[in-house]
Write an enzyme that holds these catalytic residues in place. Structure first.
Site, PDB file in Angstrom:
ATOM      1  N   SER A   1       0.839  -1.203   0.000  1.00  0.00           N
ATOM      2  CA  SER A   1       0.000   0.000   0.000  1.00  0.00           C
ATOM      3  C   SER A   1       0.869   1.245   0.000  1.00  0.00           C
ATOM      4  O   SER A   1       2.088   1.177   0.166  1.00  0.00           O
ATOM      5  CB  SER A   1      -0.918   0.017   1.234  1.00  0.00           C
ATOM      6  OG  SER A   1      -0.136   0.070   2.431  1.00  0.00           O
TER       7      SER A   1
ATOM      8  N   ASP B   1       7.447  -9.845   8.374  1.00  0.00           N
ATOM      9  CA  ASP B   1       7.517  -8.940   9.520  1.00  0.00           C
ATOM     10  C   ASP B   1       8.909  -8.325   9.494  1.00  0.00           C
ATOM     11  O   ASP B   1       9.891  -8.968   9.881  1.00  0.00           O
ATOM     12  CB  ASP B   1       7.287  -9.714  10.821  1.00  0.00           C
ATOM     13  CG  ASP B   1       7.405  -8.849  12.063  1.00  0.00           C
ATOM     14  OD1 ASP B   1       7.685  -7.623  11.922  1.00  0.00           O
ATOM     15  OD2 ASP B   1       7.243  -9.381  13.177  1.00  0.00           O
TER      16      ASP B   1
ATOM     17  N   CYS C   1       9.991   0.835   2.478  1.00  0.00           N
ATOM     18  CA  CYS C   1       8.865   1.728   2.752  1.00  0.00           C
ATOM     19  C   CYS C   1       8.033   1.261   3.942  1.00  0.00           C
ATOM     20  O   CYS C   1       7.110   1.964   4.353  1.00  0.00           O
ATOM     21  CB  CYS C   1       7.955   1.834   1.524  1.00  0.00           C
ATOM     22  SG  CYS C   1       8.701   2.626   0.092  1.00  0.00           S
TER      23      CYS C   1
ATOM     24  N   SER D   1      11.709  10.633   6.972  1.00  0.00           N
ATOM     25  CA  SER D   1      10.515  11.475   7.047  1.00  0.00           C
ATOM     26  C   SER D   1      10.961  12.877   7.397  1.00  0.00           C
ATOM     27  O   SER D   1      12.002  13.062   8.041  1.00  0.00           O
ATOM     28  CB  SER D   1       9.555  10.957   8.128  1.00  0.00           C
ATOM     29  OG  SER D   1       8.577  11.938   8.447  1.00  0.00           O
TER      30      SER D   1
ATOM     31  N   TYR E   1       8.630   8.301  16.565  1.00  0.00           N
ATOM     32  CA  TYR E   1       8.641   8.294  15.100  1.00  0.00           C
ATOM     33  C   TYR E   1       9.832   9.100  14.572  1.00  0.00           C
ATOM     34  O   TYR E   1      10.560   8.652  13.684  1.00  0.00           O
ATOM     35  CB  TYR E   1       7.324   8.878  14.582  1.00  0.00           C
ATOM     36  CG  TYR E   1       7.184   8.835  13.085  1.00  0.00           C
ATOM     37  CD1 TYR E   1       6.960   7.632  12.427  1.00  0.00           C
ATOM     38  CD2 TYR E   1       7.248   9.992  12.329  1.00  0.00           C
ATOM     39  CE1 TYR E   1       6.808   7.585  11.045  1.00  0.00           C
ATOM     40  CE2 TYR E   1       7.101   9.961  10.954  1.00  0.00           C
ATOM     41  CZ  TYR E   1       6.882   8.761  10.314  1.00  0.00           C
ATOM     42  OH  TYR E   1       6.739   8.719   8.943  1.00  0.00           O
TER      43      TYR E   1
ATOM     44  N   LYS F   1      13.032   7.745  12.290  1.00  0.00           N
ATOM     45  CA  LYS F   1      13.299   8.285  10.963  1.00  0.00           C
ATOM     46  C   LYS F   1      14.600   9.095  10.930  1.00  0.00           C
ATOM     47  O   LYS F   1      15.306   9.130   9.917  1.00  0.00           O
ATOM     48  CB  LYS F   1      12.120   9.155  10.508  1.00  0.00           C
ATOM     49  CG  LYS F   1      10.827   8.368  10.311  1.00  0.00           C
ATOM     50  CD  LYS F   1      10.971   7.289   9.257  1.00  0.00           C
ATOM     51  CE  LYS F   1       9.662   6.595   8.938  1.00  0.00           C
ATOM     52  NZ  LYS F   1       9.786   5.613   7.837  1.00  0.00           N
TER      53      LYS F   1
ATOM     54  N   PHE G   1       2.011  13.087   2.561  1.00  0.00           N
ATOM     55  CA  PHE G   1       1.566  12.375   1.376  1.00  0.00           C
ATOM     56  C   PHE G   1       0.192  11.744   1.579  1.00  0.00           C
ATOM     57  O   PHE G   1      -0.199  11.433   2.711  1.00  0.00           O
ATOM     58  CB  PHE G   1       2.585  11.289   0.991  1.00  0.00           C
ATOM     59  CG  PHE G   1       3.691  11.788   0.120  1.00  0.00           C
ATOM     60  CD1 PHE G   1       3.764  11.420  -1.219  1.00  0.00           C
ATOM     61  CD2 PHE G   1       4.651  12.649   0.623  1.00  0.00           C
ATOM     62  CE1 PHE G   1       4.774  11.893  -2.034  1.00  0.00           C
ATOM     63  CE2 PHE G   1       5.669  13.123  -0.188  1.00  0.00           C
ATOM     64  CZ  PHE G   1       5.729  12.745  -1.530  1.00  0.00           C
TER      65      PHE G   1
ATOM     66  N   THR H   1      -1.427   8.963   1.753  1.00  0.00           N
ATOM     67  CA  THR H   1      -1.274   7.535   2.012  1.00  0.00           C
ATOM     68  C   THR H   1      -2.484   7.047   2.818  1.00  0.00           C
ATOM     69  O   THR H   1      -3.295   7.868   3.271  1.00  0.00           O
ATOM     70  CB  THR H   1       0.013   7.272   2.811  1.00  0.00           C
ATOM     71  OG1 THR H   1      -0.085   7.971   4.065  1.00  0.00           O
ATOM     72  CG2 THR H   1       1.239   7.779   2.050  1.00  0.00           C
TER      73      THR H   1
END
Length: 253
Positions: free
Chosen positions: A15, A57, A84, A146, A159, A163, A192, A194
């Protein structure tokens, strides 16, 4: 590097950015292996593009190793690897109720950072065993950071840390693999369109878009995939993290 006829591996390819990348590379003639935790959706994308999917995983090295071995057996060793796969969980370090978010931090690092490292490591080993192309290249690795790496908001400590580490390891990894002809790049996407964004209320999305200078919209995953393609094609791109963000800078909240 001309992608035609080569093998590419895309993690998180079921995805969002990963699926767009898998489709783009396949459209340019690559045989694409998709690694994703959602095996059913990964299989659907793989069937669409004539690739091969493996439920994986990425936070488990044994799972990545087995998946890479299966891709090599079915398609051949990869010349291109794009990571990704990732999660975007958010929590304050110390919540308003005093609760800590150490478990969330550990999970985010495991999936985002360790997952990227595992895919990069196993792909690089396969690339290094290949004969060099006319350009001297054996392979290209593209990792996904990111803009939160530099603009992390309240609640994004885990997060942003995951990143930021991906961005930080880009240059030393590129230097380490230079003698083997393997390039390492990172892309730091902005905001984005997503699945994560698609689930937000319309007014929330409008507020997010209001901060994007130009183009004044969310990024299209196809634009991320285009950047991957351009990195693969340009042999002088190496050891750099590219912000792909329409000049946005995230506010504190």
């Amino acid at each position: 590097m001309d992608i035609t006829g080569l093998v590419a591996v895309v993690s998180g390819g079921a995805s969002g950015l990963g699926a767009a990348t898998a489709r783009r590379l396949a459209s340019e003639g690559a045989r694409v292996g998709i690694l994703d935790f959602d095996g059913e959706r990964a299989a659907a994308v793989a069937a669409e593009i004539g690739g091969h999917a493996v439920r994986t995983d990425v936070g488990d090295e044994a799972s990545v190793a087995a998946a890479m071995a299966e891709i090599v057996e079915r398609l051949g060793p990869p010349r291109v690897a794009v990571s990704c796969a990732g999660i975007g969980l958010a929590a304050r370090i110390v919540g308003r109720d005093g609760a800590l978010s150490t478990g969330l931090f550990e999970k985010t690092i495991r999936v985002n950072l360790m997952g990227t490292y595992f895919v990069m490591s196993h792909a690089a080993r396969e690339m290094m065993a290949l004969d060099p192309l006319e350009t001297g290249e054996r392979g290209v690795i593209v990792n996904t950071a990111s803009i939160a790496w530099q603009d992390g908001q309240v609640g994004q400590a885990a997060y942003a840390a995951s990143k930021g580490a991906i961005a930080a390891m880009c240059l030393p990894a590129a230097r380490e693999m230079a003698k083997q002809g393997v390039r390492v790049m990172a892309i730091a996407p902005g905001l984005f369109n997503t699945p994560m964004m698609e689930g937000l209320p319309e007014e929330t999305t409008a507020g997010i878009v209001a901060n994007i200078p130009f183009p004044h919209r969310l990024g299209d995953p196809a634009e991320y995939a285009q950047m991957v393609s351009q990195i693969v094609a340009n042999p002088y791109l190496n050891g750099t993290t590219i912000r792909l963000d329409a000049a946005v800078r995230l506010p504190q909240r």
